[in-house]
Design an enzyme around this catalytic site. Structure first.
Site, PDB file in Angstrom:
ATOM      1  N   ASP A 145       0.544  -1.303   0.234  1.00 32.13           N
ATOM      2  CA  ASP A 145      -0.514  -0.217   0.284  1.00 32.13           C
ATOM      3  C   ASP A 145       0.993   1.138  -0.450  1.00 32.13           C
ATOM      4  OD1 ASP A 145       0.548  -1.116   3.369  1.00 32.13           O
ATOM      5  OD2 ASP A 145      -0.812   0.766   3.125  1.00 32.13           O
ATOM      6  N   GLU A 205      -0.343  -1.353   6.036  1.00 35.30           N
ATOM      7  CA  GLU A 205       0.987  -0.465   6.420  1.00 35.30           C
ATOM      8  C   GLU A 205       0.841   0.635   6.924  1.00 35.30           C
ATOM      9  OE1 GLU A 205       4.686   0.914   7.961  1.00 35.30           O
ATOM     10  OE2 GLU A 205       3.598   1.714   6.001  1.00 35.30           O
TER      11      GLU A 205
END
Length: 512
Positions: free
Chosen positions: A139, A204
């Site tokens: 991400d 994250e």
């Protein structure tokens, strides 16, 4: 025109080799070194020959707008697509892949969004080999070309050997470098020197939602055979010299609220007869840290680990051009004048930063308002051996003492909204020695042994739950601009980083 495909290929290889040589010479950091060990020679050649393919794959991954920060359905769909692409890539390498359903995320506005799956993958289960687990995330932070990007953030663009794109260095490039290293052994039909596992997530940047519960659940299953854990999610401290990271600071984030009433006041009607919340708050925030950066909370330094001679020598050995560092930071003057003092105050001493005030008037123009309620926000970066709960009590007691001396009729509430412990590793562990040897093989130099002044919670989480050695092996240069506009990874860092991971596999096998 008229060039045959073979000639074109040779031209591309020559250009790529020349670029790598120019970057190497430009760095001026690396001594000439002997050829790689025989098992690695063909692997390194393969990586050089296929570097354009590796860059193309990174381009395809960067094109997926896997933004986990903005909680909107479109980006969640992109995150699921990103995780599916990664799972497929690992399956094609021969890995046994499990995509773990992580459920859904409840948002403050009441809506629910699905959490992208976490990938657990395994390659090899030879009991005579060591098992290395690689953690990465796919991400990214939000990015929009209108925010100051010189190129489309989701179109990987190469300029002067720099690969610009969101996620290029944080963290798609390093994840792919590890996969590329594995693929080189696979393509050459060489036996992988170690068993390899992957844990790859897609949340994250949004706080690794639900990941800790999964790691706890899998500690006696997926992680049971893991010997070492590698993370590559930070940067070198130099533009040219590689590094190994063995520690990070923790973080305690605080809010302090001062309230008179829910509504604001007119300063002409009430100015001069109130205990103004903003005045109280400014006094409270001003009591936390002095002009030299020293934290004024009593007892805050009591548990800081004592400085040793060995540690001082570690800082002396680190390559840091202070002038270059200051210029690249666009700062006129730092609080300290020497490399050692700057590094110590970034890594091994706590720092306190004031972040903002909620409820205050901050728009352009003049508005004669007295805020009825304001919330100050600040955080303390923690270092070994500071304890989160002790720091919370010290800060609360200090602010209560300061507030009581003002004799204000307002109400004050102190809250710690985040408490993350610092992480530090034993640099004499096997994988630190293996990483040093691998860096010598690929770069011909000793690495900088560094800490990171920020907080990487996953390192501490793995260490505490799985009870295995954790090492951070960054690939990106200090100027890569993670989270910022014009994020990039240098082609040279990406390709040589792939070689570094391949060399690391071999060194781990020999030392295990």
């Amino acid at each position: 025109m008229g060039l045959r495909s073979g000639a074109i290929t040779r031209w591309r290889l020559t250009a790529a080799s020349l670029l790598a040589l120019l970057l190497l010479l430009e760095g001026g950091m690396f001594s000439s070194h002997s050829p790689p060990p025989a098992p690695l020679e063909k692997v390194f050649q393969y990586i050089d020959l296929h570097q354009d393919e590796f860059v193309q794959t990174l381009k395809e991954w960067v094109a997926i707008e896997s933004d986990s920060v903005q909680p909107v359905p479109r980006f969640r769909q992109e995150l699921f697509r990103m995780m599916a692409v990664a799972a497929d890539t690992l399956q094609r390498l021969g890995a046994r892949v499990t995509s773990v359903d992580m459920g859904s995320q409840q948002l403050p506005d009441g809506q629910s969004l699905p959490i992208p799956p976490v990938i657990l993958a395994e390659l090899g289960n030879d009991p005579t080999k060591g098992t290395v687990c690689f953690y990465g995330h796919l991400d990214v932070q939000p990015a929009d070309q209108g925010d100051g990007w010189l190129t489309d953030p989701y179109v990987l663009t190469e300029v002067d050997g720099k690969l610009y794109g969101r996620g290029a260095t944080d963290n798609k490039g390093p994840v792919l470098a590890w996969i590329n290293a594995v693929s080189a052994f696979r393509a050459l039909e060489q036996d992988l020197p170690v068993n390899i596992k992957f844990i790859i997530e897609g949340m994250e940047e949004a706080g690794s939602v639900a990941l800790e519960e999964l790691v706890e659940k899998e500690k006696n299953r997926f992680f049971s055979g893991v010997d070492y854990i590698v993370i590559s999610d930070n940067l070198w401290i130099s533009q040219r010299k590689p590094a190994i990271t063995y520690g990070t600071r923790g973080n305690s984030y605080f809010t302090v609220e001062v309230k008179c009433r829910d509504q604001d006041f007119h300063s002409g009607t009430f100015g001069g007869i109130l205990h103004e919340p903003m005045a109280d708050l400014v006094a409270l925030l001003g009591s936390l840290v002095d002009s030299s950066g020293h934290i004024l909370v009593p007892g805050i330094y009591d548990e800081v680990a004592p400085l040793t001679e060995e540690e001082i020598n570690t800082y002396k050995a680190i390559h840091l051009d202070l002038e270059e560092y200051r210029n690249s930071s666009r700062v006129e003057k730092f609080l300290f004048d020497t490399k050692e003092e700057i590094l110590m105050h970034l890594w091994r001493y706590p720092s306190l930063s004031i972040h903002g005030i909620e409820g205050a008037f901050d728009e352009p123009g003049a508005k004669t308002v007295i805020p009825g309620q304001v919330i100050g926000k600040f955080s303390i970066r923690l270092v070994p051996h500071m304890n989160v709960s002790v720091v919370e009590k010290q800060v609360t007691r200090h602010l209560e003492d300061v507030f009581s001396k003002r004799n204000s009729s307002n109400k004050m509430v102190v809250s710690m909204t985040l408490g993350l412990h610092p992480w530090i590793a034993n640099v004499n562990d096997t994988q630190y020695l293996a990483a040093k040897r691998a860096i010598r093989t690929v770069f011909g130099t000793e690495p900088d042994m560094i800490r990171d002044g920020s907080t990487i919670p996953i390192a501490k989480m793995f260490q505490e739950i799985v009870h295995k050695s954790v090492v951070l092996i960054p690939l990106g240069a200090v100027d890569d601009g993670e989270h910022s506009q014009n994020e990039k990874i240098n082609r040279w860092n990406y390709i040589e980083g792939t070689k570094l991971f391949a060399a690391f596999f071999l060194e781990m096998a020999q030392l295990h």
